[in-house]
Design a protein around this motif. Structure first.
Motif, PDB file in Angstrom:
ATOM      1  N   ARG A 153       0.830  -1.202   0.000  1.00  0.00           N
ATOM      2  CA  ARG A 153       0.000   0.000   0.000  1.00  0.00           C
ATOM      3  C   ARG A 153       0.864   1.252   0.000  1.00  0.00           C
ATOM      4  NH1 ARG A 153      -1.865   3.483   4.060  1.00  0.00           N
ATOM      5  NH2 ARG A 153      -3.770   4.614   3.490  1.00  0.00           N
ATOM      6  N   GLY A 158      -2.468   3.893  -4.056  1.00  0.00           N
ATOM      7  CA  GLY A 158      -3.291   2.705  -4.140  1.00  0.00           C
ATOM      8  C   GLY A 158      -2.651   1.547  -3.427  1.00  0.00           C
ATOM      9  N   THR A 197      -5.698  -7.991  -6.434  1.00  0.00           N
ATOM     10  CA  THR A 197      -6.681  -6.923  -6.261  1.00  0.00           C
ATOM     11  C   THR A 197      -5.979  -5.591  -6.131  1.00  0.00           C
ATOM     12  OG1 THR A 197      -8.296  -8.376  -5.191  1.00  0.00           O
ATOM     13  CG2 THR A 197      -8.526  -6.018  -4.795  1.00  0.00           C
ATOM     14  N   ASP A 199      -6.774  -1.589  -5.239  1.00  0.00           N
ATOM     15  CA  ASP A 199      -7.684  -0.576  -4.723  1.00  0.00           C
ATOM     16  C   ASP A 199      -7.083   0.798  -4.997  1.00  0.00           C
ATOM     17  OD1 ASP A 199      -9.959  -1.952  -3.232  1.00  0.00           O
ATOM     18  OD2 ASP A 199      -8.220  -2.954  -2.357  1.00  0.00           O
ATOM     19  N   ASP A 200      -7.774   1.575  -5.801  1.00  0.00           N
ATOM     20  CA  ASP A 200      -7.237   2.881  -6.194  1.00  0.00           C
ATOM     21  C   ASP A 200      -7.440   3.911  -5.084  1.00  0.00           C
ATOM     22  OD1 ASP A 200      -6.132   4.440  -8.599  1.00  0.00           O
ATOM     23  OD2 ASP A 200      -7.769   5.712  -7.890  1.00  0.00           O
ATOM     24  N   ASP A 201      -6.414   4.709  -4.865  1.00  0.00           N
ATOM     25  CA  ASP A 201      -6.484   5.788  -3.875  1.00  0.00           C
ATOM     26  C   ASP A 201      -6.019   7.086  -4.530  1.00  0.00           C
ATOM     27  OD1 ASP A 201      -6.767   7.222  -1.562  1.00  0.00           O
ATOM     28  OD2 ASP A 201      -4.969   6.431  -0.587  1.00  0.00           O
ATOM     29  N   ASP A 258     -12.229   2.278  -8.507  1.00  0.00           N
ATOM     30  CA  ASP A 258     -12.324   1.959  -7.089  1.00  0.00           C
ATOM     31  C   ASP A 258     -11.505   0.694  -6.822  1.00  0.00           C
ATOM     32  OD1 ASP A 258     -12.956   1.741  -4.440  1.00  0.00           O
ATOM     33  OD2 ASP A 258     -15.041   1.147  -4.745  1.00  0.00           O
ATOM     34  N   ARG A 259     -12.062  -0.458  -7.164  1.00  0.00           N
ATOM     35  CA  ARG A 259     -11.360  -1.726  -6.965  1.00  0.00           C
ATOM     36  C   ARG A 259     -11.410  -2.551  -8.247  1.00  0.00           C
ATOM     37  NH1 ARG A 259     -12.292  -5.745  -1.902  1.00  0.00           N
ATOM     38  NH2 ARG A 259     -10.913  -4.156  -1.016  1.00  0.00           N
ATOM     39  N   SER A 261     -10.243  -6.459  -9.468  1.00  0.00           N
ATOM     40  CA  SER A 261      -9.750  -7.757  -9.006  1.00  0.00           C
ATOM     41  C   SER A 261      -9.662  -8.727 -10.174  1.00  0.00           C
ATOM     42  CB  SER A 261     -10.672  -8.345  -7.928  1.00  0.00           C
ATOM     43  OG  SER A 261     -10.716  -7.508  -6.787  1.00  0.00           O
ATOM     44  N   ASN A 294     -14.916  -2.763  -9.009  1.00  0.00           N
ATOM     45  CA  ASN A 294     -15.727  -2.039  -8.042  1.00  0.00           C
ATOM     46  C   ASN A 294     -16.696  -2.969  -7.303  1.00  0.00           C
ATOM     47  OD1 ASN A 294     -14.386   0.210  -9.071  1.00  0.00           O
ATOM     48  ND2 ASN A 294     -15.967   0.526 -10.606  1.00  0.00           N
TER      49      ASN A 294
END
Length: 294
Positions: A153, A158, A197, A199-201, A258-259, A261, A294
């Motif tokens: 992370r 992300g 997976t 996860d975008d930040d 968002d996500r 996978s 997502n």
């Protein structure tokens, strides 16, 4: 950070973690520092790795290093606020399970070997990238299984989470932990399942804004352009439900990041050596690939 630097970091962090393992399983806390120093000298890493302090907890079966500094081949310095090894197997050599966590792993952008990457990151608004990484594994020599997971992370960028399960894996004997030999002995290893997976930040929106400005477009127009290009990027796949799902989920992720996978779950374990001989177009169906956004 280049792949070469990452490789050096991995080796150094792994070595110091193993050094901590040697110390915490063999001596009291007041002697662990000397054990680790001896280990680094034996591996000729005393000029590569330094640390501020080391502490072990025999009850919790953990060892932690603070204020690590790892020097790369070009003199670049990677710092790690905290490196902790916990939940490791003290009964077997090599350990059949362990967890290593690194918090606050960073390198100054000005020291990255690729000035173009440095400039792009700064233009995206990143001045300091501090990563948190956790690696865990569990092996069963009787069942010949090997499971590994990694979580990575970077705040405001992300996170990646990866899981891998292998079968028919031959584990190394005590005192014979040699990566090259171990891989050579595992030509029969099989892939059971895997997942990745993301996860975008805020990374994807920053990239969209950056490249849209470079092309003199609005962010929405650039996203539409990217979305329209997905079918072309996946056209090497034969038309199938899997191919249509991959295309649709990628388009959705670009529109609302968002996500994302990716799951791999073949009907039966697939030999790793076989993967190199299978035509790329048939891999998704063979591996039971599924994509979810997502």
């Amino acid at each position: 950070m280049s792949a070469k630097v990452f490789g050096g970091v991995a080796v150094a962090v792994g070595a110091i973690a193993v050094g901590g393992y040697v110390g915490v399983t063999s001596v009291a806390n007041n002697k662990i520092d000397r054990e680790v120093q001896d280990f680094l000298e034996e591996e000729e890493l005393q000029d590569v790795v330094t640390y501020g302090s080391v502490k072990s907890n025999l009850i919790q079966q953990s060892v932690e290093f603070r204020d690590l500094e790892i020097v790369g081949d070009a003199g670049e310095v990677v710092s790690v606020d905290l490196l902790q090894m916990r939940d490791f197997d003290r009964q077997n050599d090599p350990p059949q399970f362990a967890t290593v966590e690194a918090r606050g792993m960073r390198m100054e952008l000005e020291e990255t070997p690729n000035p173009i990457v440095t400039q792009t990151l700064q233009q995206l608004g990143y001045d300091d990238l501090a990563a948190d990484v956790t690696l865990s594994y569990e092996a069963d020599p009787e069942q010949k299984t090997f499971n590994v997971s990694i979580d990575h992370r970077i705040p405001k960028m992300g996170s990646f989470s990866g899981r891998l399960q292998l079968s028919n894996v031959v584990l190394p004997e005590a005192g014979e932990v040699d990566g090259t030999v171990w891989l050579a002995e595992n030509t029969g290893a099989e892939l059971v399942e895997a997942s990745l997976t993301y996860d975008d930040d805020s990374l994807l929106p920053r990239l969209v804004d950056y490249f849209a400005e470079q092309q003199g477009m609005s962010a929405d127009a650039f996203k539409q352009q990217l979305t329209a290009g997905i079918p072309l990027a996946t056209q090497f796949l034969p038309d199938s439900p899997i191919a249509r799902q991959v295309s649709a989920e990628l388009q959705e992720f670009i529109q609302t990041p968002d996500r994302l996978s990716i799951f791999v779950s073949p009907d039966r374990p697939v030999g790793l050596m076989r993967l190199s001989t299978v035509p790329p177009a048939t891999l998704p169906e063979l591996l039971g690939v599924a994509v979810s956004a997502n």
